[in-house]
Structures are given as structure tokens and as C-alpha cells.
Design an enzyme around this catalytic site. Sequence first.
Site, PDB file in Angstrom:
ATOM      1  N   ARG A  31       0.830  -1.210   0.070  1.00 56.26           N
ATOM      2  CA  ARG A  31       0.104   0.033   0.060  1.00 56.26           C
ATOM      3  C   ARG A  31       0.900   1.233  -0.106  1.00 56.26           C
ATOM      4  O   ARG A  31       0.701   1.936  -0.860  1.00 56.26           O
ATOM      5  CB  ARG A  31      -0.714  -0.111   1.260  1.00 56.26           C
ATOM      6  CG  ARG A  31      -1.988   1.148   1.095  1.00 56.26           C
ATOM      7  CD  ARG A  31      -2.716   1.292   2.379  1.00 56.26           C
ATOM      8  NE  ARG A  31      -3.427  -0.084   2.554  1.00 56.26           N
ATOM      9  CZ  ARG A  31      -4.328  -0.263   3.674  1.00 56.26           C
ATOM     10  NH1 ARG A  31      -4.238   0.660   4.700  1.00 56.26           N
ATOM     11  NH2 ARG A  31      -4.760  -1.493   3.789  1.00 56.26           N
ATOM     12  N   HIS A  77      -7.492  -4.830  -7.485  1.00 55.09           N
ATOM     13  CA  HIS A  77      -7.323  -4.335  -6.371  1.00 55.09           C
ATOM     14  C   HIS A  77      -8.617  -4.111  -5.505  1.00 55.09           C
ATOM     15  O   HIS A  77      -9.282  -3.158  -5.428  1.00 55.09           O
ATOM     16  CB  HIS A  77      -6.807  -2.880  -6.813  1.00 55.09           C
ATOM     17  CG  HIS A  77      -5.976  -1.959  -5.699  1.00 55.09           C
ATOM     18  ND1 HIS A  77      -4.779  -2.110  -5.099  1.00 55.09           N
ATOM     19  CD2 HIS A  77      -6.577  -1.064  -5.064  1.00 55.09           C
ATOM     20  CE1 HIS A  77      -4.632  -1.374  -4.139  1.00 55.09           C
ATOM     21  NE2 HIS A  77      -5.447  -0.612  -4.028  1.00 55.09           N
ATOM     22  N   TYR A 121     -18.062  10.995 -15.581  1.00 56.84           N
ATOM     23  CA  TYR A 121     -17.866  12.059 -16.254  1.00 56.84           C
ATOM     24  C   TYR A 121     -16.560  12.270 -16.868  1.00 56.84           C
ATOM     25  O   TYR A 121     -16.212  12.783 -18.169  1.00 56.84           O
ATOM     26  CB  TYR A 121     -18.171  13.420 -15.465  1.00 56.84           C
ATOM     27  CG  TYR A 121     -19.648  13.625 -15.099  1.00 56.84           C
ATOM     28  CD1 TYR A 121     -20.505  13.329 -15.741  1.00 56.84           C
ATOM     29  CD2 TYR A 121     -19.910  13.864 -13.671  1.00 56.84           C
ATOM     30  CE1 TYR A 121     -22.127  13.559 -15.461  1.00 56.84           C
ATOM     31  CE2 TYR A 121     -20.951  13.852 -13.166  1.00 56.84           C
ATOM     32  CZ  TYR A 121     -22.038  13.796 -14.090  1.00 56.84           C
ATOM     33  OH  TYR A 121     -23.430  13.935 -13.530  1.00 56.84           O
TER      34      TYR A 121
END
Length: 745
Positions: A31, A77, A121
Site C-alpha cells: 500500500r 485491487h 464524467y
Amino acid sequence: MIPPGGIEGVNLREALEERYLAYALSTIMHRALPDVRDGLKPVHRRLLYAMRLLKLDPGAGFKKCARVVGDVIGKYHPHGDQAVYEALVRLAQDFAQRYPLIDGQGNFGNIDGDSAAAMRYTEARLTDIARRLLDGLDEDAVDFRETYDGEDREPIVLPGGFPNLLANGSSGIAVGMATSIPPHNAFELCEAAQHLIRNPNADTRALLQFIKGPDFPTGGLLVDDPVGLLETYETGRGSFRVRARWAIEDLGRGQWVVVVTEIPYQVQKSRLIEKIAELLMARKLPLLDDIRDESAEDVRIVLVPRSRNVDAALLMESLFKLTDLESRFPLNMNVLSHGKVPMVMGVRQVLREWLDHRKAVLIRRSQHRLDQIEHRLEVLDGYLVAYLNLDEVIRIIREEDEPKAELMRTFGLTDVQAEAILNMRLRSLRKLEEMEIRKEHDKLSAERDELKALLGSEARQWTRIGKDIAEVGKAYGPETPLGRRRTGFSEAPGHDVEDLQQAMIEKEPITVVISDKGWIRALKGHQQDLSSLAFKQGDKLKLAFHAETTDKILVFSTGGKFFTLGADRLPGGRGHGEPIRLMVDMEEGQDVVSAFVHKPGRKLLVASDEARGFVVPETDVVANTRKGKQVLNLTAPNEAVLCIAAEGDHVAVIGQNRKLLVFPLAQVPEMGRGRGVRLQRYRDGHLADAVVFDGAQGLTWIDSSGRSFNRSLDDLADWRGDRGQAGRLPPTGFPRSNRFGTPGL
């Protein structure tokens, strides 16, 4: 075996250690820390790999970010979609990434701190830099592992054809450790890497001939010294001081403004302007009159000075001190070595491990290509046999029950060759021309020889790596828009700390009032009439003088110490003020002898009641702490009684025994600290007063009626002598108070 009741007893300490360690290792390796080889954390690596499988190459069309995020969290993931999308957005922001890995279309946020539009978007595709990082994945360049659900495979590390760790930097907080790496210029990194290839024993100092320092996407100026830079890059720990880039814009008729065009990395412009406005409202920036944000695509912050006479450099220094126009970016190159071991590396080791990874990738890709060529040559040899014996081959295939075995037996073919001939389409027979087969065979044979030579020579491998790195350096060289250095270098102007402190205080006139019992206050304005001032019962006015809020007030105590007070920090004049001994560490039983405005360059004459004294430069008596500075050494029960300006060439001293002595100032030594020398000798009594005057203008005193008397040196011939003499009774008209009555400091 499950115990009765389904409850199993475990040692709490062992369970906590085991589970916390598992959590810590997961956070560190999967991570928070980047891999030194490709400079990526797992989430970034998976994003790029998923986009590659979606064929979002640099020249291809865009796809919705929601599609990318869905693939990443579904296959590779298993974390929150918002966290993955934020990672994608950051890789596309040109103000966050020095070399963006994702080409975004739509609203991806801005330097003001506004967030990106929703993933439904926005659209994205890979950049050329991401392509270089991924190049070689299909050629066995790196190892793959199973994904979390075992249904797919993902790369453990990317081939990394771009020095991404240092070029784009990284930051993250793991468990018990963190990383913070600023971005650098890719061309400089490529030059340094090539130098390291040519000179494997090159040290950090040699590499810093090419790597000048961080190169932030938002520009700015580095103001660090080269010595500190070397230590930072050698150890992998340190920090860089970054300032905004600014220039003076002339408005004509003597008017001007300061325009800030670049701000430090990771500073939000809107928050920066908000902070400056708050300081302006709080009157902590007296040199600044207004601030305007005229930014469009580029940063343009306009700073309007209070007046045209303001020193622009001093104005900016005050802003650098109080705002994020100057910030420190930490360097902590804590990365995963070989993807497994977290460690802090210097810049040389980072480049070394990247180069070693590039060598391993080159060998694996070359071996993969060699294996492909060997297979193709084997097939071509079989094709050649088939071409030369086409009729027999067709007969065997048509008539034999085991055509593959018969082909192998008849023509001495291998399994691969026989299989290739059997799988050949009929339409390919027209293409089986001997010249074409031999031409391809010769071409592949030459390539095979080159690959074998490459794999057999380490020098050839490093030469090839050097050429690849040179090609990257050329693609992102200083003449390219993306490659040119953005962060410049500058030396911090040598403004005195004192000048800066004054620049941050609004200059206003005040009248400093000190009472007989040592209470101090500051009245607004330069007051002339102090008769109406109220004091505590039993207290009265001791001294008062005019000052500015930017001044330093020096206080001389009976203990021979000087204390320094900021005029802007004095209590207001509405009440009785505060005791000076609470503002500084003045000992109990000591009192104020004198207080005055500090004037650098002036000299003072200090003396004790036994008439011992010396001259001290006023700059040397300024105290930086509450404890003050001991200047005049005393032996109890003696006290300091005098502090006057040493402006002139003669000293007049009078004792309580009413004896006056005049002698040259040159006879009094200049010292930084001490008991001093005897100014006048007494049989009994102490020093009453003294004054330093210019011999050409004569000695002046004022009597109790306010009348002024002046005596020339010739008039004072009977009183002139040497330091340490007893003196004689003063001339007619000298005050009975044994005071000269002249204005003090």
C-alpha cells in the site's frame, strides 16, 4: 480439533504480535511504499496494467474512468472505488505529477484544491511515459503472480523504462515508517544514470553534477546550499526549501506591484491566498496593502505594497516567513528494495537498483526474443524441406494414417517442424517460395547472433541500456515543453532577522512611560503633556520618551544588566501597565536605571556608584533572552547608576561630594563587559552624574529654573584633568542637585 463450546484459548500477546505484524507488512509492501524499480505502489501499477489491457494506449481513444476503476477493483485491487479513482486522478494532474502517467479528459481538479469530477464524467488513457514503464510486459520482462481471487494474473513490478521513482517522486505513510520523495528532472536523471553506467564507482558528488535538485511540477525556486544538498542525497534524508517565484511589475509613475507566478509544490493556491488575507486583516503584514488572485490557466497572484517606498525584497521575506509562499519539502527515500525490503537509500543506490532492474529486464526480453527466433528458424527449416519435397509431403498427408510420424521419419523433421507443416493452410502453399524463406531465415539468423552476443557480453548489455536511457533523455530533454526544468535556483537574500521582525510590525508612534516603581506602558502617539497620567498609589513618573512600535527598547538595571523589550509588545496605556520585572528576569531588589530606544552604531558610557565605568558599543548590549545581558560587573553592595550616550570627546563627572572633573573620553576604554576603570576618586560618597560632550561646543548644564549655562574648555581649565582624579567644586551657577540636567538618551 475444535474444542468444546467452539472457543479456543490463545495467548493475547502472541496473537496481537502476529496479527499486527501481518497488518504492518501488508501496509508497507502492498500500500504505502513504492518499489525502487518502477517507482510505483501496487494501486498505481494495477491502474496502468488494467488500462493497458483495455488498450488505452497513447494514440488510442479515451474511455470512461468508471470503466477503468471498475476493472481495477474487480480484477486486481479489492479496495474502495473512490480511493482507486483518487489515485488515478493524481496520476493525471500536471500540477501533482511532474510527468503525468495518465492523459485525462474532463475536470481532473486544479491547483486551488478543487476535486475532480465524478468518474462517470471523466475519461482517461495512458501517456507515452506510462507506455515506457509498461513496455516489455508481453516479452517475459518481469514475473507475474495470481490476483487476489486467483482468476487472473498481474505483474509483480513493471519493466520500468523510465526513471519514475525520482522523476515523479512519491509519498506515503506506512506503519512505523514513511516515504517522501520530491520529483526530479528526467533528463538530469538520465544523464546521471549514463554517467553511473560509464563509471560504476561514481559517488554522489559526481552524480550531483547532473542532478541539480528537485524539479517540481509547479516550479518555484530552491534556496538550499550545495553542501546541505550533498548530505541530503547521500543519506536519503533531509529537506528542500522551496520559495515562490515572483517579479516586480512596474505600473508607471513610480507605482509597482509584486506578481507571484509560481508557488511551492503541494500548496493549495486558494488556501494560500486565504492565509495571506487573514494576516493582512490581523495587521501582521504592515508592508502589504492588498492581495488579488488574477490567475487563469497560469498562476498570477498580485501583491500590492503599502507604499511605493516599500522594499520589495523585504516585503517578500516577511511573506516567506509567515506564509506557505516558502515551504520545506521533506526527503525520506524509504522504498522497497527488490520489492521486498523497506530501506532508506541515497540517490546513488536508487539509480543503481533501477539500472540493475533495467539490465534484468533486458536479459529477460532478449532471451524471450531469442527463444522466439529459435522456434521460428526451426519452423522455417521445416518449411524449406516441405517446399523442396512438396509432392511427397502432400502424398504423405493424403495417404498415411500417421502423417506426422511419417513426415518426421521420412525427412528427419522435429515434432515442431512436422506440426507446423501439418497446420499450414493450403493458401500458404503459394507463398512458400524458397527465396522468401531463405531471406527471412538469414534475417532471423543475424538477429539471433546479435542476441547471443548481447547475452554473452555484459559490456554490450550496458551499452544497449545506455542507448535506451539516452533515447528517454532525448524525448524529455530541456528543449521539450515537458522536459525543460521548471524549478529554478536562488540564494535567500541576506536580510537581517531584525529587519524582518520590523517588517512584520506596523509602524506607529508611541510614548513609553516608566514609573518610579518600574511599571511600563505605551501610550498611542507622541504625547507631549504627561501631567494627567495616573499612577498607582505611592508611584510617580520616572521617565518617558517617544518611540515607534518597530523599535527595540533597552532597559539598564542597577544590577549592571541590559534587557531588551519589543516596543510593539509593551502593554497599552489605558491601565497602569505591567512591572518590567515580570516581562524580563530582573532580580528582586534591582531597579531601572535607564531605558531608551535602541540605536545601532551608537556607543554608551556605563558606570557604577563607585564611579567605575567604561564605553560599550550599543549593539553589544542587546539581549536576545529574558535573562538579559550582564555588561557592568559589580561587587555588592555597589550598583549601576549611569548609562548615557558616549557622543563627544570629553567627559564631565560630578560626585555626591560636589566635586567636578573634566577629562578626555579617550581615557575611558571601550569594552564588551567588565568592572571598568575609575572615572573619579572620592574620599567618601558616590557618583552623582556624568555627561559626554563635544569639546568644541563646550559643557552645558541646566539649573532648577530651566536656565541653560555653557562653559568652553578654556573656561573649564581649572576642572580639566585626568581620569581618576578628585576634581574640584563646580563653577558658579551649577545646580545644587549635582545634576547636569541635559536631555538623556
